[in-house]
Design a protein around this motif. Structure first.
Motif, mmCIF file in Angstrom:
data_model
loop_
_atom_site.group_PDB
_atom_site.id
_atom_site.type_symbol
_atom_site.label_atom_id
_atom_site.label_comp_id
_atom_site.label_asym_id
_atom_site.label_seq_id
_atom_site.Cartn_x
_atom_site.Cartn_y
_atom_site.Cartn_z
ATOM 1 N N LEU A 21 0.610 -0.792 -0.065
ATOM 2 C CA LEU A 21 -0.175 -0.099 -0.156
ATOM 3 C C LEU A 21 0.215 1.258 -0.494
ATOM 4 C CD1 LEU A 21 -3.470 -0.581 2.382
ATOM 5 C CD2 LEU A 21 -2.796 0.202 0.488
ATOM 6 N N ALA A 32 -6.601 5.566 4.076
ATOM 7 C CA ALA A 32 -6.650 3.912 4.133
ATOM 8 C C ALA A 32 -6.946 3.113 4.794
ATOM 9 C CB ALA A 32 -4.478 4.129 4.006
ATOM 10 N N VAL A 51 -0.538 6.470 4.536
ATOM 11 C CA VAL A 51 -0.640 4.310 5.045
ATOM 12 C C VAL A 51 0.117 3.989 6.824
ATOM 13 C CG1 VAL A 51 0.043 1.617 4.700
ATOM 14 C CG2 VAL A 51 -0.483 3.732 2.776
ATOM 15 N N GLY A 70 -5.950 -3.737 0.817
ATOM 16 C CA GLY A 70 -6.330 -2.838 0.801
ATOM 17 C C GLY A 70 -6.503 -2.060 -0.304
ATOM 18 N N HIS A 71 -6.745 -0.649 0.488
ATOM 19 C CA HIS A 71 -6.590 0.504 -0.346
ATOM 20 C C HIS A 71 -6.382 2.111 0.329
ATOM 21 C CE1 HIS A 71 -10.415 2.928 -2.137
ATOM 22 N NE2 HIS A 71 -9.832 2.513 -2.907
#
Ligand code: SF4
Length: 447
Positions: A21, A32, A51, A70-71
């Motif tokens: 990420l 995040a 992050v 994850g984003h």
């Protein structure tokens, strides 16, 4: 703009997700989130910030997680609330789903309105919720069927990763607007927006997820479900111009070399006499190197970048963007004083950043400032995931090139020619250039 990651691995999944990420942090700096599965249920951590800020106290180390997604996300103005932070989670009668999405649905408003009229409530401002809702609704034990049915309805840009308790799934729209890549080695299977998120795990074997392809990863390994008949490639050319990291290899184009060659082309297209070529860092740097090499004019860092700031282009409000430009880029007086400068940037969107930079270069003593732009005039808004303003705020939609030059205060102004830029890709017809041409491959608000 957003970045997504999904990983299946035997160990250290949290660390791997966080490294990956962080590698695509440039795709979104406002929030995040991640969702991990222990095989029977999903656990989510998310928050506002970078992050390393959001996960600094992640208290999930002690569990035996094997899969997760994850984003990272940059939010549009008015969409910064916590409930919009992804991955989004949905609990249905027999299953749990979490979804992270990069892109933008061009028919979101229409479908949402239809569903609301039928009594459906929405709990976020993101089109990702609609994708998750449709998948959960259509799921009857067959995830491929549920996703295909969802893909039949949604239009526009979506590179998505999904996790259920026992599998991760990825799918990409039929145009392949936003990137999505698949990497693997003996220990890991990973899907991510850019190869940097894969290479950080020391995985060298990766490929593009094809437009229209669904990938399922579970205990049986990896299965691919292509749908070649409906592919209509329209990869975003702006990924190569600005969005992706310079070390990205999206659709087999290396962004660094693409940008460098754009600089070379721009000099050949519009030669100029000057003392120094300076980039607007970072995305203008490879192009400025190309321009300097082709012209023989020395390259110099005339603007110093504060590396702890995000990207000004994707800050939500004008006031924040103005402040961000001042904090982020400072002219180097000792370099530019008394010099004729060629300032190279990747794009002009509103024109406000360019005007400020030129003014500050002059204040620092630059004798002349010639502005060179390595993308064509940005005249139309993007409906596929790049948060551009509406047409009335795009300077190139309102003014001629000469009028823009005057407004930003440059001594001369040149944009790269679109056809010349497209010679750098294998098949120009496979690319979306709607923000430069107005020819939208998928119409907005069409069901
Ligand atoms: S409209 Fe422009 S920014 Fe949007 S997907 Fe197409 S090329 Fe990319």
């Amino acid at each position: 703009m957003s970045g997504v990651v999904a990983i299946k691995t035997d160990d250290l999944i949290l660390e791997k997700l966080l490294y990956s990420l962080s590698s695509i942090q440039h795709r979104g700096q406002d929030s995040a989130g991640l969702v991990l599965s222990d095989g029977s249920s999903l656990n989510r951590i998310k928050g506002s910030g970078l992050v390393n800020e959001v996960f600094k106290e992640a208290n999930i180390y002690d569990k035996d997680y094997k899969i997760g997604i994850g984003h990272v996300r940059s939010s549009r103005e008015g969409c910064q609330q916590d409930y919009n932070i992804e991955p989004l989670v949905s609990f249905t009668k027999n299953n749990e789903f979490a979804l992270a999405h990069d892109g933008n649905l061009s028919n979101y408003d229409l479908i949402k309105e239809t569903l609301e009229n039928e009594g459906t409530s929405f709990h976020t401002h993101t089109d990702s919720e609609l994708i998750l809702l449709l998948i959960s609704r259509y799921y009857d034990g067959d995830i491929i069927k549920a996703i295909r049915k969802t893909m039949d309805i949604i239009k526009g840009a979506y590179s998505c990763v999904v996790t259920m308790p026992n599998k991760i799934i990825a799918f990409r729209d039929y145009q392949g607007f936003r990137p999505l890549m698949l990497g693997e080695d003996e220990e890991n299977l990973i899907i991510a927006s850019e190869n940097a998120a894969i290479e950080i795990l020391d995985i060298e074997n990766y490929r593009n997820v094809n437009p229209g392809e669904i990938i399922v990863i579970d205990d049986d390994g990896l299965k691919s479900y292509p749908d070649k008949d409906r592919i209509n490639k329209n990869h975003c050319i702006f990924e190569d111009v600005y969005i992706a990291r310079p070390d990205a290899n999206i659709e087999n184009i290396n962004s660094y070399m693409f940008r460098r060659r754009c600089g070379e082309i721009l000099y050949r297209q519009a030669p100029i006499e000057a003392d120094l070529v300076c980039p607007v860092p970072d995305s203008g740097t490879p192009s400025a190197i190309g321009f300097a090499q082709e012209s023989g004019i020395p390259f110099a860092e005339g603007l110093v970048k504060n590396r702890y700031m995000g990207r000004s282009f994707i800050k939500p409000s004008q006031k924040e963007r103005d402040l961000a430009v001042r904090l982020k880029l400072n002219p180097q007086k000792s370099v530019v004083n008394g010099k004729r400068i060629v300032l190279v940037d990747d794009s002009i969107v509103r024109g406000t950043t360019s005007a400020k930079l030129i003014k500050r270069m002059r204040k620092a003593g630059a004798k002349e400032v010639h502005f060179r732009v390595t993308s064509p005039p940005f005249m139309y808004p993007c409906y596929y995931g790049v948060d551009t303003p509406d047409r009335s705020n795009l300077i190139a939609a309102r003014l001629s090139i000469e009028e823009i030059r005057k407004q930003i205060g440059a001594d001369s102004l040149e944009f790269i020619d679109l056809d010349s830029m497209l010679k750098l890709v294998e098949n120009p017809d496979d690319y979306c250039k709607a923000c430069f041409t107005g020819n939208y491959p998928v119409k907005k608000d069409e069901i």
